[in-house]
Enzyme design. Structure first.
Site, PDB file in Angstrom:
ATOM      1  N   ASP A  88       0.855  -1.181   0.000  1.00 18.80           N
ATOM      2  CA  ASP A  88       0.000   0.000   0.000  1.00 18.80           C
ATOM      3  C   ASP A  88       0.893   1.234   0.000  1.00 18.80           C
ATOM      4  O   ASP A  88       1.787   1.357   0.845  1.00 18.80           O
ATOM      5  CB  ASP A  88      -0.908   0.018   1.233  1.00 18.80           C
ATOM      6  CG  ASP A  88      -2.081  -0.944   1.106  1.00 18.80           C
ATOM      7  OD1 ASP A  88      -2.152  -1.662   0.085  1.00 18.80           O
ATOM      8  OD2 ASP A  88      -2.929  -0.969   2.020  1.00 18.80           O
ATOM      9  N   HIS A 121       3.974  -2.093   3.618  1.00 21.32           N
ATOM     10  CA  HIS A 121       4.012  -0.674   3.265  1.00 21.32           C
ATOM     11  C   HIS A 121       5.441  -0.295   2.891  1.00 21.32           C
ATOM     12  O   HIS A 121       6.383  -0.662   3.602  1.00 21.32           O
ATOM     13  CB  HIS A 121       3.533   0.193   4.433  1.00 21.32           C
ATOM     14  CG  HIS A 121       2.071   0.049   4.727  1.00 21.32           C
ATOM     15  ND1 HIS A 121       1.555  -1.011   5.445  1.00 21.32           N
ATOM     16  CD2 HIS A 121       1.010   0.826   4.387  1.00 21.32           C
ATOM     17  CE1 HIS A 121       0.237  -0.876   5.538  1.00 21.32           C
ATOM     18  NE2 HIS A 121      -0.119   0.229   4.898  1.00 21.32           N
TER      19      HIS A 121
END
Length: 264
Positions: A72, A221
């Protein structure tokens, strides 16, 4: 006028029932599951049927020792190039779920992701809670992001989405399908997004190795220095253990085609 005192409480009761029914129908959920260290797909309870009903994914249930890496990306901390370097060296595909801010601020990285064979996923343009939007509002969020990606790369169509903060309901799942999108959640993740609380590469490595299981969709991430430093070691070790790395396209194709055709 003598009926007014009776009508008012009846109308109030009717409106209350209507409100409660509407609230139940549009109740929102935060994605979650029961973690385990047994190297098995975690249980998601009542969410399983909901995902099945709308063709959403959180893992590959085939039993194959396959891993799907997803990242993400809402903003950049300087580690994405390093992550892309490892993926390229190891010939590992990934999906990057990006926001409008990321596309606007780092078009060079979006282009590199696409040029190197990775998939761009839709994480919405402004990162809102999708469950409080109208269908038109959801459409606008997804289309704006898709257009922004198409304007700077060769990927002119997005088909996977990950709702901001993992918040969803049956309405957003249905609308996503109507708009041509497949929801993709995850079966393996850990608290890696706090840039002020990185614990070293070994922490990220151990978190993943302790939870890894066949068919894992891994959420990471790229703002995490721990992830960037551990990724090469993780990929090397997982390959030694017999895992292969596939893309979300492979996962969807596997579920569309008969076993004999796909080659498993």
């Amino acid at each position: 006028m003598r009926n007014v005192p009776l009508i008012v409480p009846i109308m109030t009761a009717f409106l209350l029932i209507f409100f409660l029914m509407g609230s139940h129908a549009s109740a929102s959920y935060g994605w979650g599951y029961k973690k385990n260290t047994d190297h098995k797909i975690p249980d998601v309870g009542k969410y399983q049927k909901i995902l099945d009903d709308y063709g959403a994914y959180y893992a590959d249930h085939s039993g194959d020792k396959v891993i799907y890496l997803t990242f993400d990306n809402g903003y950049e901390q300087g580690y994405t190039d390093d992550i892309l370097d490892v993926l390229k060296e190891e010939n590992v595909p990934a999906t990057f779920f990006v926001t409008g801010h990321y596309v606007k601020s780092k078009p060079d990285l979006i282009k590199r992701m696409v040029d190197e064979g990775h998939i761009i996923g839709n994480h919405s343009y402004h990162h809102p809670d999708m469950t409080i939007l109208t269908k038109e509002g959801m459409r606008k969020e997804l289309e704006e992001l898709e257009e922004a990606v198409a304007a700077i790369s060769d990927q002119d169509e997005l088909k996977y989405m990950r709702p901001p903060k993992g918040v969803f309901n049956e309405k957003t799942l249905e609308w996503a399908n109507d708009l041509g999108y497949i929801h993709v959640f995850w079966s393996l993740a850990f608290a890696d997004w706090n840039t002020n609380d990185q614990k070293g590469w070994k922490y990220a490595y151990d978190q993943i190795m302790n939870q890894v299981h066949p068919g894992a969709i891994v959420l990471l991430h790229t703002v995490s220095s721990d992830n960037a430093e551990s990724l090469s070691k993780l990929v090397t070790e997982l390959k030694k253990q017999g895992y292969s790395f596939k893309s979300l396209d492979d996962l969807v194709m596997k579920n569309m085609l008969p076993e004999a055709v796909y080659g498993y």
